[in-house]
Design an enzyme around this catalytic site. Structure first.
Site, PDB file in Angstrom:
ATOM      1  N   ASN A 151       5.532  -0.867   3.718  1.00 42.21           N
ATOM      2  CA  ASN A 151       4.633  -0.219   4.684  1.00 42.21           C
ATOM      3  C   ASN A 151       5.438   0.047   5.949  1.00 42.21           C
ATOM      4  OD1 ASN A 151       2.360  -0.271   3.050  1.00 42.21           O
ATOM      5  ND2 ASN A 151       1.716  -2.279   3.803  1.00 42.21           N
ATOM      6  N   ASP A 210      -9.041  -3.938   0.504  1.00 41.94           N
ATOM      7  CA  ASP A 210      -7.821  -4.661   0.897  1.00 41.94           C
ATOM      8  C   ASP A 210      -8.061  -5.535   2.114  1.00 41.94           C
ATOM      9  OD1 ASP A 210      -4.830  -5.077   0.718  1.00 41.94           O
ATOM     10  OD2 ASP A 210      -4.929  -4.170   2.717  1.00 41.94           O
ATOM     11  N   ASP A 255      -4.350   5.676   7.162  1.00 45.10           N
ATOM     12  CA  ASP A 255      -3.565   6.919   7.221  1.00 45.10           C
ATOM     13  C   ASP A 255      -2.678   7.072   5.990  1.00 45.10           C
ATOM     14  OD1 ASP A 255      -1.381   5.134   7.923  1.00 45.10           O
ATOM     15  OD2 ASP A 255      -1.964   5.288  10.019  1.00 45.10           O
ATOM     16  N   ARG A 256      -1.923   6.005   5.661  1.00 42.53           N
ATOM     17  CA  ARG A 256      -0.985   6.121   4.536  1.00 42.53           C
ATOM     18  C   ARG A 256      -1.693   6.358   3.206  1.00 42.53           C
ATOM     19  NH1 ARG A 256      -1.106   1.013   6.576  1.00 42.53           N
ATOM     20  NH2 ARG A 256      -1.426  -0.788   5.195  1.00 42.53           N
ATOM     21  N   ASP A 260      -3.327   0.317  -5.667  1.00 41.68           N
ATOM     22  CA  ASP A 260      -1.970   0.374  -5.095  1.00 41.68           C
ATOM     23  C   ASP A 260      -1.219  -0.951  -5.258  1.00 41.68           C
ATOM     24  OD1 ASP A 260      -3.633  -0.937  -3.343  1.00 41.68           O
ATOM     25  OD2 ASP A 260      -2.889   0.067  -1.540  1.00 41.68           O
ATOM     26  N   THR A 301       0.798  -1.231   0.000  1.00 38.73           N
ATOM     27  CA  THR A 301       0.000   0.000   0.000  1.00 38.73           C
ATOM     28  C   THR A 301       0.837   1.290   0.000  1.00 38.73           C
ATOM     29  OG1 THR A 301      -1.893  -1.045   1.012  1.00 38.73           O
ATOM     30  CG2 THR A 301      -1.702   1.306   1.358  1.00 38.73           C
ATOM     31  N   HIS A 316      -0.407  -9.990  -1.051  1.00 40.10           N
ATOM     32  CA  HIS A 316       0.252  -9.328  -2.191  1.00 40.10           C
ATOM     33  C   HIS A 316       1.645  -8.923  -1.768  1.00 40.10           C
ATOM     34  CE1 HIS A 316      -0.607  -5.593   0.032  1.00 40.10           C
ATOM     35  NE2 HIS A 316      -1.739  -6.197   0.345  1.00 40.10           N
TER      36      HIS A 316
HETATM   37 ZN   LIG Z   1      -3.003  -5.492   1.814  1.00 40.46          ZN
END
Ligand SMILES: [Zn+2]
Length: 563
Positions: free
Chosen positions: A118, A323, A180-181, A370, A97, A504
Site C-alpha cells: 500500500n 476490511d 481510493d486505491r 484483495d 489491498t 493480513h
Molecule cells: Zn486491511
C-alpha cells in the site's frame, strides 16, 4: 493444342479483367461503398457489461461459515447459479489491498506490475510513498490531498485498459470504492472515471483531474443528497444477537471499541460516536460504508447508462468496509458476521439493479477479495493454536545493534517496511561493503531472532527460481527495481499488530485463500476445487471478451469457467 492455348489466353484475359474491376471497386472513396460489413463491436456475443466485485479482507470461509444465513439473491445466487472456485489463492506476498487489486486487474503479480505494498520505501526519493498518490493531479470535488491520485505507479495494463484499447475508447469503464486505491487500480489507466469516498467533515464521493475536470451532475447530486448522514444511525445486529452462532460472544478481549464507547458490543450509536471518530470517516468502519458504495454503484449504472449499447462496459466495485471492520473487531466477531449478512443484501440489491438495467444474461459478474485475514492471535492462543506478536521496533533496534557490532557502522539500513530490509546503498558503498555479503550476513543473523521463520536475500531472488511455496510467493511479490535487499517471513499466525482485531499481509493460507465466483453471460454453472490463482482472473475475463490480455499478464484463463 492451338485451341487449348487460345482457351488459356481467354481465361487469363478474363481473370485479369475481373481483378482490375475488383481493384477499381476497392479504390472507390469510402462514401461510395454501398454494402458495408457489419460494424465492428466488442460484442460478438460478449456481455454488455462486466461487473468486477472485490470484497476487501474477505476470507474464503466467509462464504461457507455464514452460508446458511445468506439470502438467495446475493452470495448464494453467484455461488449456485455461477461458477464457484473454492481453492483460489494469492500467489505472492505482501497480501495487502493495493497489490491485491492491482493483481486482480493486471493478471500478474507485483514482480511485474510494481505495486509492492500500500505504501513502500522509494529508493530514489528516499521516502515512503503511497501507491496511488500523484502530485501531478489535483482533487475533483475536493481541495484536499485525498484527491491527488492516479494509477500511474502501476506499471502494467489492466483488463479494463485492454477493453478501452480494444474498443477505441468506446467502452465505459468506471471504478468505485470507499478506498481510493480500491477504485483507482481496478479502473486502470485508460478509465473514464474512478470515484472514492472522502471522510472527515466532507462525506462525499470524489475523483481526480487524472480522469476529469469536474464531477458529473449525478455525482454532485448524490453528494448533495447527504446520504452519508442517513447512514450514520444506530448499527444494531440485523437479527437477534443470540442467533449469531457462527461467531464468538459479542463481549470478549479480542476487539477494539470505537472511541467514546467502553466495550466493542452492539448497539453502536454512530451519530453519537461520529464526533470522536473522524465524523464521516466513521461510516467506513461500519456495514453502511458498503451500502453507500452499492447506492453509488447503482446510480452510476443508471446515470452513465452502462451496459446499454453494443460495446461492453466495465464497472469495478470494491467493498472495503469489511476490511476496516475486520481490523477493528477481528475474524471471529459478531460484527464481522453481521457485516457479511448485510453485504449479502447490498450485493443482492446490486444484482437486482443489474437485472433491471442491463437484463439477466446480458452481464457478467466476478467476485473475489484483495486478501484474507488472520484470526486474532490472542484468540488463537486461547485455543492453544500456535500464534504470537512480533515487535517491529524491537526488531529494528536489535538489527541495528548487531550490524554496529559487526561493521562498526550506524546507518547501513535506510528502511524496513512490508517485511523488507532496504540498505542505505550510499553508506554500504562508502564503507566498501559488498552488498551480497551484507545480505548473507543479515540473513544468517536474523533467522535466529524470535518469530522469524524464513529469510530470502535479493541475490537469491533475482538469480534463481524459488521452487518451494513460500519462496515462490516472495519472488512473485519481489519487484527487482522497487523491492528491498533482505526479505523475512514471520511464523504462521505471528503478526506485528495490536492485540485486538485481525490483520493480513502474509504468505499463509489465511491471507492467500479468497473467494472466486463468476456468474452470468458466458459463464458455466458449476464449482471446482482445482487450485486457481488471483492472476488468472484478468486473463479469464479477457478470454470471455475476446480481447488482448493485460500486457504483463502471467496468469492463465480458467477455461472450464467459460461456456
Ligand atoms: Zn486491511
Amino acid at each position: 493444342m492451338k485451341n487449348l492455348l487460345s482457351l488459356i489466353l481467354i481465361f487469363v484475359f478474363l481473370t485479369s479483367c475481373s481483378t482490375l474491376l475488383r481493384k477499381r471497386e476497392n479504390s472507390k472513396p469510402k462514401s461510395e461503398i454501398k454494402e458495408a460489413p457489419l460494424t465492428y463491436t466488442a460484442k460478438q456475443e460478449a456481455p454488455k457489461l462486466v461487473v468486477g466485485i472485490v470484497v476487501d479482507q474477505m476470507r474464503y470461509d466467509y462464504l461457507t461459515r455464514f452460508y446458511s444465513r445468506y439470502g438467495n439473491g446475493g452470495f448464494k445466487r453467484l455461488m449456485n447459479d455461477g461458477y464457484n472456485l473454492t481453492n483460489n489463492h494469492y500467489n505472492f506476498v505482501p497480501t495487502y489491498t493495493a497489490p491485491g487489486h492491482a493483481s486482480i486487474y493486471t493478471g500478474t503479480s507485483p514482480m511485474n506490475h510494481g505495486i509492492i505494498g500500500n505504501n513502500w520505501y522509494d529508493k530514489m526519493e528516499d521516502k515512503v510513498i503511497y501507491n496511488a498518490s500523484d502530485k501531478d493531479y489535483t482533487g475533483v470535488g475536493t481541495d484536499s490531498e485525498d484527491g491527488k491520485m492516479s494509477p500511474r505507479k502501476m506499471l502494467t495494463s489492466t483488463v479494463t485498459d485492454q477493453l478501452e484499447l480494444h474498443t477505441q475508447g468506446k467502452a465505459k469503464v468506471i471504478g468505485i470504492s470507499i478506498k481510493d486505491r480500491g477504485a483507482i487500480l481496478p479502473a486502470g489507466h485508460a478509465a473514464d472515471a474512478a470515484y472514492w469516498f472522502e471522510g472527515g467533515d466532507k462525506g462525499n464521493f470524489i475523483s481526480s483531474t487524472f480522469y476529469m475536470q469536474q464531477l458529473p451532475q449525478w455525482v454532485a447530486d448524490f453528494n448533495t443528497s447527504k446520504k452519508a448522514d442517513h447512514y450514520l444511525k444506530t448499527w444494531n445486529t440485523l437479527y437477534p444477537l443470540e442467533t449469531y452462532t457462527a461467531s464468538g460472544s459479542d463481549l470478549n478481549d479480542f476487539e477494539k471499541a470505537p472511541k467514546g464507547k467502553e466495550t466493542a458490543t452492539f448497539p453502536y450509536d454512530l451519530n453519537n460516536l461520529r464526533g470522536e471518530n473522524g465524523n464521516y470517516s466513521l461510516i467506513k468502519g461500519t456495514p453502511y460504508g458498503n451500502s453507500i458504495v452499492a447506492d453509488f454503484a447503482v446510480e452510476a449504472l443508471k446515470k452513465e447508462e452502462m451496459g446499454k449499447d453494443e460495446v461492453t462496459d466495465f464497472l469495478a466495485v470494491s467493498f472495503s468496509s469489511t476490511d476496516y471492520i475486520g481490523h477493528q473487531y477481528g475474524v471471529n466477531s459478531v460484527e464481522i458476521e453481521d457485516t457479511y449478512l448485510r453485504l449479502d443484501l447490498d450485493i443482492e440489491r446490486l444484482l437486482n439493479a443489474l437485472d433491471q438495467e442491463v437484463g439477466n444474461g446480458n452481464y457478467t459478474v466476478f467476485l473475489t477479495a484483495d486478501h484474507g485475514a488472520v484470526h486474532n492471535p490472542a484468540y488463537l492462543q486461547s485455543k492453544r493454536v500456535n500464534s504470537g506478536y512480533f515487535s517491529r521496533s524491537n526488531f529494528e533496534k536489535q538489527l541495528n545493534k548487531d550490524l554496529k557490532t559487526m561493521y562498526n557502522q550506524e546507518d547501513l539500513i535506510s528502511n524496513i517496511s512490508n517485511d523488507q530490509i532496504f540498505f542505505n546503498k550510499e553508506n554500504v558503498r562508502k564503507n566498501k561493503i559488498n552488498p551480497i555479503d551484507l545480505e548473507n550476513f543479515i540473513a544468517t543473523l536474523i533467522i535466529d531472532y524470535m518469530h522469524i521463520d524464513k529469510v530470502y536475500t535479493r541475490n537469491a531472488l533475482v538469480s534463481g527460481i524459488q521452487a518451494d511455496g513460500t519462496g515462490r510467493l516472495i519472488q512473485n511479490g519481489f519487484h527487482h527495481k522497487r523491492s528491498g535487499d533482505v526479505i523475512f517471513v514471520l511464523e504462521p499466525a505471528v503478526i506485528s499488530y495490536s492485540k485486538t482485531g485481525s490483520t493480513h499481509g502474509s504468505s499463509q493460507s489465511y491471507d492467500t485463500h479468497v473467494p472466486l465466483l463468476f456468474y452470468g453471460n458466458g459463464i458455466r454453472k458449476s464449482s471446482s476445487s482445482k487450485r486457481t490463482e488471483i492472476i488468472d482472473i484478468a486473463p479469464t475475463i479477457s478470454s470471455l471478451l475476446k480481447i488482448s490480455f493485460p500486457n504483463g499478464a502471467t496468469g492463465n484463463p480458467i477455461s472450464e469457467v467459460l461456456k
